[in-house]
Each structure stands twice: as C-alpha cells, then as structure tokens.
Design an enzyme around this catalytic site. Structure first.
Site, PDB file in Angstrom:
ATOM      1  N   GLU A 137       0.882  -1.111   0.043  1.00  0.00           N
ATOM      2  CA  GLU A 137      -0.095   0.037  -0.063  1.00  0.00           C
ATOM      3  C   GLU A 137       0.693   1.209  -0.066  1.00  0.00           C
ATOM      4  OE1 GLU A 137      -3.437   1.802   3.036  1.00  0.00           O
ATOM      5  OE2 GLU A 137      -2.313   0.066   3.534  1.00  0.00           O
ATOM      6  N   LYS A 191      -9.544   3.415  -1.766  1.00  0.00           N
ATOM      7  CA  LYS A 191      -9.697   2.437  -0.443  1.00  0.00           C
ATOM      8  C   LYS A 191     -10.844   3.206   0.345  1.00  0.00           C
ATOM      9  CE  LYS A 191      -7.121   1.195   3.792  1.00  0.00           C
ATOM     10  NZ  LYS A 191      -5.969   1.468   4.556  1.00  0.00           N
ATOM     11  N   CYS A 251      -5.729  -3.106   2.008  1.00  0.00           N
ATOM     12  CA  CYS A 251      -5.464  -3.230   3.653  1.00  0.00           C
ATOM     13  C   CYS A 251      -6.589  -3.669   4.384  1.00  0.00           C
ATOM     14  CB  CYS A 251      -4.487  -2.156   3.988  1.00  0.00           C
ATOM     15  SG  CYS A 251      -3.713  -2.338   5.603  1.00  0.00           S
TER      16      CYS A 251
END
Length: 255
Positions: A41, A110, A144
């Site tokens: 990430e 995200k 994540c």
C-alpha cells in the site's frame, strides 16, 4: 497462474518518489514466469509520510502511472501497487492494476481508512471495488483494512472474482489479520488472496510483515515472516467443491 508479491522494508524518500527500482525486480520475476506482481500500500510516495501524500499525490494521468506502465510493458508482467491519487482537490489512498501491456486494467480507492493519519490525508473511496478479467481470470481489488470487513470481499465474490489483490500496510501487533482474517476471507468466498505488506520501521510506525498468498480453501500457498521477502506461487483453480460451496452460500443469502 504464477503470481508474486513483495514484502518490503519502507523505501527511502528518494525511492518512494520514483518507481524505477521496480524494473529489475519485475524483469527477474517475469523471467521466472510470474504473470502478476503485487507490492504494498502507498508504495508511492510512502505510507507513513502524511506530508508527502498531499504534496506529491498525482492524477491517474500522471507520471507514476506512466512509469509503472512502462515497467510492466518492458518486463512483460502485470503490476499492482498502492499510491496517493489526486482528483481535483481530493486525495485518495488508491491501488492500480497495470497489465503486461502497460494499460490500467483496474483501479480502486480505499473505502476503509485506518487510523487518524489516513483519515487526515485521504478521502474515503465511494465506488464499488472493481472486478475485471485478466488472462482468463476474474480479479478483484481491495486495500489493507478493507479485507477485514467481510462485506467487501463478498461483493467481489458475487461479481465472480477468483483472485483478490490486496496491497497493505499492516502495523505490528495486528498479526490476527494475516493469521486468521485473510485466510477466512479466502475460504468463505472461495477466492485466492495476494496480501502484500511491509516489514520494519517507517518513522514512528513499525510494520508486522506476515505477507501471504492464500488459496481458495484458506490455506497459505506461501507466507513471509519478519524479513524482506519475495513470495511466488502458482494459484490453483477453484475446485468443484469450492465452486459448490460458494454457490450454496450465495443462494442461502439470496433466499
């Protein structure tokens, strides 16, 4: 399909501004027959560098995407990486899947931002995670913390995803994610998961490593410990059992 992920020490400030260091790694992996490479990430411009997120963030038409596209095309393999994306006056914690021809095949912002730093640096993504086809496989993307929420992986499975690529920056002390949650997401959705983390210190933050490649039965095909590592695995096709298992679950949910 042969895949690889990199578990990395945080890059220096200079390396985090320029993805050129990926090229020799990509070439070496492609020579081994790897078709997809996943890195962590916010590899550009670095995870624990909030001052750089807004200052260095780039649009999808920017230099970073062009550089990674050129590397993927030159090496002949796909690259998934996390980066800071600018769209107007907003900045997102994004990930992109660049195919071996250098074109962007998938892009995701995200949704589940983790902790004060991410929430101050980035906007929450609003779009449904993408699923796209690459070399005969259906691929989905998360970043994540997203993988810790069952709903996101299930949405991708319902869209037919067989493989989830997950660039991550999981801190030390959260080993339950790679030990239990990632295998659970794989098994309950009958998908393979590529979970690429950092290891070591990045300023006042220490990453926990534990990157892994998990098959659709939830079993690790390759896993990393507490050091830099390159993991390579051949992803299995969904077994008839896995297909039937997922089909039954989805039918029960619909009913």
């Amino acid at each position: 399909m042969k895949v690889a992920l990199l578990q990395l020490l945080p890059r220096s400030a200079a390396d985090s501004a320029d993805p050129g260091w990926l090229e020799p790694v990509a070439r070496n992996l492609a020579a081994l027959g790897v078709e997809i490479m996943v890195v962590p990430e916010l590899i550009l411009p670095g995870y624990n560098r909030p001052e750089a997120h807004r200052e260095q963030a780039q649009p999808v038409s920017g230099k970073w995407i062009q550089q990674v596209g050129a590397i993927a095309r030159s090496a002949g393999l796909a690259i998934t990486f996390g980066w800071a994306e600018r769209s107007g006056d907003k900045v997102y914690n994004a990930a992109s899947f660049i195919g071996a021809d250098g074109s962007m095949r998938g892009h995701y912002r995200k949704k589940q931002l983790f902790g004060p730093m991410e929430r101050e640096s980035f906007q929450h993504g609003a779009e449904t995670p993408p699923v796209f086809e690459y070399r005969g496989h259906r691929i989905g993307m998360l970043v994540c913390y997203d993988i810790e929420f069952p709903e996101h992986a299930r949405v991708l499975a319902r869209q037919g995803a067989e493989i989830l690529v997950v660039p991550t920056a999981n801190p030390a002390g959260y080993g339950h994610v790679n030990e239990f949650l990632v295998p659970a997401r794989a098994n309950e959705n009958a998908v393979s998961i590529l979970y690429a983390n950092y290891i070591g210190a990045d300023g006042d933050l220490t990453f926990g490593g534990g990157s892994l490649i998990v098959g659709p039965d939830g079993r690790a095909l390759a896993s990393a410990g507490k050091a830099e590592a390159i993991l390579i695995a051949d992803l299995p096709k969904r077994s008839e059992f896995a297909e039937a298992h997922l089909s039954t679950q989805l039918k029960e949910l619909r009913d």
